[in-house]
Design an enzyme around this catalytic site. Sequence first.
Site, PDB file in Angstrom:
ATOM      1  N   ASP A 230      60.834  17.513  51.874  1.00  0.00           N
ATOM      2  CA  ASP A 230      61.999  18.095  52.555  1.00  0.00           C
ATOM      3  C   ASP A 230      63.303  17.345  52.297  1.00  0.00           C
ATOM      4  OD1 ASP A 230      60.227  19.892  53.549  1.00  0.00           O
ATOM      5  OD2 ASP A 230      60.350  19.260  55.645  1.00  0.00           O
ATOM      6  N   HIS A 363      33.487  44.756  48.925  1.00  0.00           N
ATOM      7  CA  HIS A 363      33.679  45.755  49.975  1.00  0.00           C
ATOM      8  C   HIS A 363      32.633  45.540  51.072  1.00  0.00           C
ATOM      9  CE1 HIS A 363      34.369  49.653  51.893  1.00  0.00           C
ATOM     10  NE2 HIS A 363      33.042  49.787  51.921  1.00  0.00           N
TER      11      HIS A 363
END
Length: 384
Positions: A230, A363
Site C-alpha cells: 500500500d 454440473h
Amino acid sequence: MMSNKKKTVQTLTKGIEFLFKKNKITHLKGRGSIASSNTVTVTDDSKKKTSYKTKNIVIATGSEPTSLPGIKIDEKIIVSSTGALSFEKVPKKLIVIGGGYIGLELSSVWKRLGSNVMVIEFLDHIISGMDKDISDAFLKILNKQGIKFKLDSKVTKISVVKNKAVVDFTNNKSAKRVRIECDKVLIAVGRKSNISENISKLGVKLDNQKKIEVNNKFETSIKNIYAIGDVIDKGPMLAHKAEDEGIAVAEIIAGQAGHVNYDAIPAVIYTSPEVAMVGKTEEQLKKENVKYRVGKFPFLANSRAKVNNETEGFVKIIADEKTDKVLGVSMISAVAGTMIAELALAMEFGASSEDIARICHAHPTYSEAIKEAALAVDKRSIHS
C-alpha cells in the site's frame, strides 16, 4: 462471534511467527525506522533502541484509515474499520460514510446482525472502480436487504452528544441539508500509506499522493531500499497484491526475475452476496478506445444457485472484439470470491472467451455460469 474472531486472529498471527522460526527468519518486535540506507533502528516497548546493519531494506508498512477534514476518529462512537470490527454490541443505528469495499462489507455484516444501516456516499454510485453494471445491480440487492443509501451526498459535520453521533450531510445537487442521529458512525472513505514523511529526508522520493516512488524492480530512489504494498502507487491496495510483490522483491534481491502482472489481480468485496472482478471494466475500455464484446449470464438460470436459493447476481465477461482475448470479468454471487480465481488464471495465460467456453465445467456448480457467460460473448449461451 467476537471471541471466535479474536481466537482466529491470534491463531493466524502465531502461525506467521511459527513460519518465521521454521524458515530461520529473525523476528524483531518493535517500532522500526530507517536511520540510513544500511541501518534500521528498532525501538521496543521499553523504549530501548537497537540498530541493525543491513544490505537491503524492504518497506512494507501497509496503510491506515483516512478520515474526513475536521472529523476525529475515537474508535468508540466515530470509528474506522478497526473499531467497527470490535463493537461490544450491535448498534441499533449505524451510519457508514463511504460506499466502497470496506464500507459495504461492514454495512453487510452489521445489517445481518440486526443493525439499522445507512450508507452516505459522495458519488452518485457505489463501489467506484467496479463495472457500472455490477454497481447498479449490487445497489438494488443491498437496498432489497434493507440497507439505506444516501448517494451524491457530502458529510459536513459529525458531533458526539451524550454517547450518540449526529451526522450532518448535504445533497450535492439539491443542496438539501439533512441531520441524522445514530449510535455509531463508521468512516470508510479510503486508506493512506502508513509512512512518515521524514523518510524523504533520507532521499527516498515520494509522489504527489505521498506514496513511495519505485521502478519496475520495486527499487526506491535509493537502490538498496525497496518498497511494496500500500505504500507504492502500483496496483490496487489489496493484501494479496502486496503478497505477490513481497515474493517478487525477494526474488529480485536474490538475483531472480520477480514479476507481478497487475492486469490479473482479482478484487473481492466480502459482502453477502460477494462481488468480484479481475482486469478491466467497460468504462475503462471505453476511455482507452478499445473495441470489445460482452457476455453475461444470470445465476437465476444456474442449477446450483437455484437449489441453494442464491440466485442473485450474474457473471459478465468482456473480450477483445478482434482477438477474443478476455480483458475483464466482473460478477456478483454467493461464491464470487472463490469463482474469480478461474478467470484470473485464464487471463494470466491470455485465454480467449472461446477457450473458457470450451472447458468442461462440472454440473451442478456455480462455475457453470462462467462457461455460459463466455459462450454469451459470441451470442451462443446454451441455458439463456
